[in-house]
Design a protein around this motif. Sequence first.
Motif, PDB file in Angstrom:
ATOM      1  N   ASN A   1     -11.679  -5.110  26.873  1.00  0.00           N
ATOM      2  CA  ASN A   1     -11.079  -6.326  26.203  1.00  0.00           C
ATOM      3  C   ASN A   1     -11.942  -6.658  24.823  1.00  0.00           C
ATOM      4  O   ASN A   1     -12.889  -5.876  24.498  1.00  0.00           O
ATOM      5  CB  ASN A   1     -11.413  -7.545  27.048  1.00  0.00           C
ATOM      6  N   VAL A   2     -11.625  -7.561  24.065  1.00  0.00           N
ATOM      7  CA  VAL A   2     -12.185  -8.074  23.021  1.00  0.00           C
ATOM      8  C   VAL A   2     -12.703  -9.636  23.117  1.00  0.00           C
ATOM      9  O   VAL A   2     -11.788 -10.329  23.468  1.00  0.00           O
ATOM     10  CB  VAL A   2     -11.410  -8.060  21.824  1.00  0.00           C
ATOM     11  N   GLN A   3     -13.771  -9.919  22.579  1.00  0.00           N
ATOM     12  CA  GLN A   3     -14.165 -11.401  22.889  1.00  0.00           C
ATOM     13  C   GLN A   3     -14.489 -12.130  21.317  1.00  0.00           C
ATOM     14  O   GLN A   3     -15.185 -11.153  20.467  1.00  0.00           O
ATOM     15  CB  GLN A   3     -15.507 -11.594  23.735  1.00  0.00           C
ATOM     16  N   TYR A   4     -14.088 -12.962  21.100  1.00  0.00           N
ATOM     17  CA  TYR A   4     -14.607 -13.937  19.855  1.00  0.00           C
ATOM     18  C   TYR A   4     -15.582 -14.858  20.325  1.00  0.00           C
ATOM     19  O   TYR A   4     -15.363 -15.675  21.323  1.00  0.00           O
ATOM     20  CB  TYR A   4     -13.371 -14.462  19.518  1.00  0.00           C
ATOM     21  N   ASN A   5     -16.640 -15.067  19.680  1.00  0.00           N
ATOM     22  CA  ASN A   5     -17.841 -15.742  20.117  1.00  0.00           C
ATOM     23  C   ASN A   5     -17.908 -17.414  19.506  1.00  0.00           C
ATOM     24  O   ASN A   5     -18.800 -17.903  20.106  1.00  0.00           O
ATOM     25  CB  ASN A   5     -19.098 -15.107  19.926  1.00  0.00           C
ATOM     26  N   TRP A   6     -16.948 -17.632  18.849  1.00  0.00           N
ATOM     27  CA  TRP A   6     -17.059 -18.988  18.164  1.00  0.00           C
ATOM     28  C   TRP A   6     -15.828 -19.673  17.910  1.00  0.00           C
ATOM     29  O   TRP A   6     -15.732 -20.421  16.989  1.00  0.00           O
ATOM     30  CB  TRP A   6     -17.780 -18.722  16.502  1.00  0.00           C
ATOM     31  N   PRO A   7     -14.935 -19.528  18.519  1.00  0.00           N
ATOM     32  CA  PRO A   7     -13.677 -20.219  18.266  1.00  0.00           C
ATOM     33  C   PRO A   7     -13.869 -21.707  18.982  1.00  0.00           C
ATOM     34  O   PRO A   7     -14.752 -22.038  19.527  1.00  0.00           O
ATOM     35  CB  PRO A   7     -12.576 -19.679  19.520  1.00  0.00           C
ATOM     36  N   GLN A   8     -13.210 -22.769  18.159  1.00  0.00           N
ATOM     37  CA  GLN A   8     -13.154 -23.977  18.395  1.00  0.00           C
ATOM     38  C   GLN A   8     -12.293 -24.330  19.452  1.00  0.00           C
ATOM     39  O   GLN A   8     -10.807 -23.884  19.178  1.00  0.00           O
ATOM     40  CB  GLN A   8     -12.982 -25.052  17.404  1.00  0.00           C
ATOM     41  N   LEU A   9     -12.258 -25.409  20.398  1.00  0.00           N
ATOM     42  CA  LEU A   9     -11.151 -25.565  21.135  1.00  0.00           C
ATOM     43  C   LEU A   9      -9.763 -25.948  20.698  1.00  0.00           C
ATOM     44  O   LEU A   9      -8.916 -25.644  21.056  1.00  0.00           O
ATOM     45  CB  LEU A   9     -11.693 -26.848  22.328  1.00  0.00           C
ATOM     46  N   VAL A  10      -9.864 -26.604  19.627  1.00  0.00           N
ATOM     47  CA  VAL A  10      -8.935 -27.131  19.005  1.00  0.00           C
ATOM     48  C   VAL A  10      -7.943 -26.238  18.336  1.00  0.00           C
ATOM     49  O   VAL A  10      -6.788 -26.118  18.048  1.00  0.00           O
ATOM     50  CB  VAL A  10      -9.124 -28.328  17.941  1.00  0.00           C
ATOM     51  N   ASP A  11      -8.732 -25.109  18.054  1.00  0.00           N
ATOM     52  CA  ASP A  11      -8.051 -23.989  17.408  1.00  0.00           C
ATOM     53  C   ASP A  11      -7.401 -22.835  18.293  1.00  0.00           C
ATOM     54  O   ASP A  11      -6.642 -21.952  18.014  1.00  0.00           O
ATOM     55  CB  ASP A  11      -8.932 -22.988  16.587  1.00  0.00           C
ATOM     56  N   VAL A  12      -7.956 -23.036  19.574  1.00  0.00           N
ATOM     57  CA  VAL A  12      -7.416 -21.843  20.535  1.00  0.00           C
ATOM     58  C   VAL A  12      -5.918 -21.526  20.474  1.00  0.00           C
ATOM     59  O   VAL A  12      -5.371 -20.488  20.806  1.00  0.00           O
ATOM     60  CB  VAL A  12      -8.167 -22.093  21.956  1.00  0.00           C
ATOM     61  N   PRO A  13      -5.061 -22.809  20.821  1.00  0.00           N
ATOM     62  CA  PRO A  13      -3.611 -22.552  20.867  1.00  0.00           C
ATOM     63  C   PRO A  13      -3.123 -21.795  19.671  1.00  0.00           C
ATOM     64  O   PRO A  13      -2.376 -20.938  19.643  1.00  0.00           O
ATOM     65  CB  PRO A  13      -3.087 -23.909  20.798  1.00  0.00           C
ATOM     66  N   GLU A  14      -3.722 -22.034  18.465  1.00  0.00           N
ATOM     67  CA  GLU A  14      -3.244 -21.331  17.162  1.00  0.00           C
ATOM     68  C   GLU A  14      -3.690 -19.978  17.262  1.00  0.00           C
ATOM     69  O   GLU A  14      -2.811 -19.013  17.025  1.00  0.00           O
ATOM     70  CB  GLU A  14      -3.752 -21.918  16.083  1.00  0.00           C
ATOM     71  N   ILE A  15      -4.801 -19.703  17.884  1.00  0.00           N
ATOM     72  CA  ILE A  15      -5.103 -18.233  17.950  1.00  0.00           C
ATOM     73  C   ILE A  15      -4.136 -17.508  19.167  1.00  0.00           C
ATOM     74  O   ILE A  15      -3.726 -16.467  18.864  1.00  0.00           O
ATOM     75  CB  ILE A  15      -6.660 -18.173  18.563  1.00  0.00           C
ATOM     76  N   LEU A  16      -3.863 -18.045  20.259  1.00  0.00           N
ATOM     77  CA  LEU A  16      -2.948 -17.361  21.150  1.00  0.00           C
ATOM     78  C   LEU A  16      -1.794 -17.260  20.590  1.00  0.00           C
ATOM     79  O   LEU A  16      -0.922 -16.328  20.838  1.00  0.00           O
ATOM     80  CB  LEU A  16      -2.754 -18.505  22.346  1.00  0.00           C
ATOM     81  N   ASP A  17      -1.348 -18.191  19.634  1.00  0.00           N
ATOM     82  CA  ASP A  17       0.088 -17.998  18.824  1.00  0.00           C
ATOM     83  C   ASP A  17       0.028 -16.777  17.994  1.00  0.00           C
ATOM     84  O   ASP A  17       1.027 -15.912  18.034  1.00  0.00           O
ATOM     85  CB  ASP A  17       0.652 -19.106  18.197  1.00  0.00           C
ATOM     86  N   ALA A  18      -1.230 -16.603  17.401  1.00  0.00           N
ATOM     87  CA  ALA A  18      -1.226 -15.681  16.334  1.00  0.00           C
ATOM     88  C   ALA A  18      -1.504 -14.378  17.470  1.00  0.00           C
ATOM     89  O   ALA A  18      -1.039 -13.150  16.865  1.00  0.00           O
ATOM     90  CB  ALA A  18      -2.673 -15.693  15.727  1.00  0.00           C
ATOM     91  N   LEU A  19      -2.007 -14.177  18.633  1.00  0.00           N
ATOM     92  CA  LEU A  19      -2.067 -13.112  19.439  1.00  0.00           C
ATOM     93  C   LEU A  19      -0.542 -12.734  19.839  1.00  0.00           C
ATOM     94  O   LEU A  19      -0.062 -11.362  19.815  1.00  0.00           O
ATOM     95  CB  LEU A  19      -2.769 -13.214  20.460  1.00  0.00           C
TER      96      LEU A  19
END
Lengths: 112, 584
Positions: B117-135
């Motif tokens: 897998n790959v891990q990101y070490n510094w995401p903010q909770l408020v941004d995670v839905p955006e990150i999941l959409d980008a994924l």
Amino acid sequence: MAPPRRPQILIASDLKSGDVVFLGASGWERDHRLARVAHDATEAAAFEAFGKNEIEKNHVVDMYLAEVEIGPGGVPTPLHYREKMRVMGPSVRRDLGKQAEWASSEAAGEAI
Amino acid sequence: MGFLRSCGRGDMTAHDPNLPARPNAATTYLYDAYDRAFVRERVAEFRDQVQRRLSGGLTEDEFRPFRLMNGLYLQLHAYMLRVAIPYGTLTARQMRQLAFIADRWDKGYGHFTTRQNVQYNWPQLVDVPEILDALADVDMHAIQTSGNCIRNVTADQFAAVAADEIEDPRPTTEFLRQWSSAHSEFSFLPRKFKIAVTGAEHDRAAIKVHDIGLRIVKNGQGEIGYEVLVGGGLGRSPFIGKTIREFVPRADLLAYLEAIMRVYNRFGRRDNKYKARIKILVHETGIDEIRSQVEKEFASMDLTPFSYDAQEFARVAAFFADPPYESLPKTSAALEQAKRENADFSNFVDVNVSPHKIDGYAIVTVSLKPIGGIPGDATSDQMRVLADASEKFGFGELRVSHEQNIVLPHVKKDDLFALWRMLDDFGLATANAGLISDIIACPGLDYCALATARSIPIAQAISRRFASLERQREIGKLGVKISGCINACGHHHVGAIGILGLEKKGEESYQITVGGDPTLKASIGQRLGPGLRAEEVPDVIEHLIQFYLAERLKDESFIETWRRLGHERFKELARREGEDGSDI
């Protein structure tokens, strides 16, 4: 209630950002050097009560007291290496975490 | 994605069976509308859960299982998001998106893990839905990369290109992924559950240290099936997996695994998280009794929902068809000339390039272990270079290995020199794959909230001590694996040299083990002696290596020498060196 053996500070994680925060004079601080220090059991209990209230208000998570030693100027430094890591950032990436912000602000201060 | 269970009897799939695999794409499964809808629904669901958490509609205790099931941890400095890379296969487009996410929402890098897998070490909770959409934009997600469920299923990083392979394990792995995703019965298991699959004679997927290990085999009639191992695992109590059935026909695989999971779900302990893994159930109950229970369940269950649909397997397998290889001679004159003219390149080819099943092609391991670097970390620029390199030289396909390296699986031998130059410009040409500085290390206390000691600085110190690639090659293949706590994410139990970081009297302390092996000859390393201070570790490794070099027979690997001489000889060495003052 048994008195704490050492002074303590209150550590938590900010709910929105996940950033490590410390209870300061007027709320949560991102810099441990601004943390309030509990010198006895009564103060420590008050810190914890405040922290629990903050958890209920959904401001922070994962709150706990950590023992510190007091350095020059009254600056608290955690005793345990785990919390030392939390106040600084990763030891293998000095360009990241709070330590990086200190470095950049100190550099900016010198420039001014 | 969970489609196998969502369908009625005799209708094994919700996908369109007539939808052909896209030709000439990277050889990996491609989402259809059903898959995309599933992932987008999960993103929307999690976005709502985050909003409810932030507004106080969910407490942390209520929210934690949701965030974990979406790969989101709270770590030492920040949240950490673990993104699934099924069977370690990525397209160039996906790798570029990982780089984009690193820049847009994180701090410009990612950490590739021992579970591909790959891990990101510094995401903010408020941004995670955006990150999941980008994924989701590139058919990726973070579902089931945490929590007490069946995790991302892993496979041999040389799948479909290894010369020693019976069958590409990835169609099977994709089948398992779809079976296990959002599997309602197995979403709240006693503990996490890890499955690995290999289709080769040489096990590169460490199947013997997984909850279930699958090895694709042929029976006496030449039929493809699976040897099924169960109860392997590392962590606090390491165990080597045991064979529960030597041959399960392909048609029965899902049903048989379902039976194993049911037995585990029913009898696995839930009173003690340290005894909740299936390895403990197998150990305490005995493999014979577990086998009996599984066979009983298998014999009594309704097999219809799991009935084998050859058409569906063929549909999935078609995505993994070979790319359009050219017909090339076995040897490359250009490669041989470049090797003669450039010693560094020649070393790279000797160490990081593996034989390919197709003449004229090679498998390239790109080490994410530069000397003194952080194992498994790649900057966003490096990710983009890897994506570019895969498109230019390898059909746009990349693999992540459990050794935390990146593999380009289809490179023409004629192109190796150009690829090497491209990699070298971005610090990606370290010629140490499989050598002593190709160290597996978990993030340890530099990032992880569970860690009891740092692991990365130990890896860096060993890497620097053995910086000479010439010396590394003299030592030969040797796996050093480091974990920052007893959970063993750094696989220290199966390192020829394993290092476990612990806390001892308020200080970081490191236990050395010797004799671990993750392959089909799997063994758990044995302790060398009392714990060490961090600064002592490289010296002790040095002593072990010197002893090995002095004692080895011709072409004998470290682990072979250890097996021949026995552990006591290595312990004696450690005691002797300790008496000389190194305080082992």
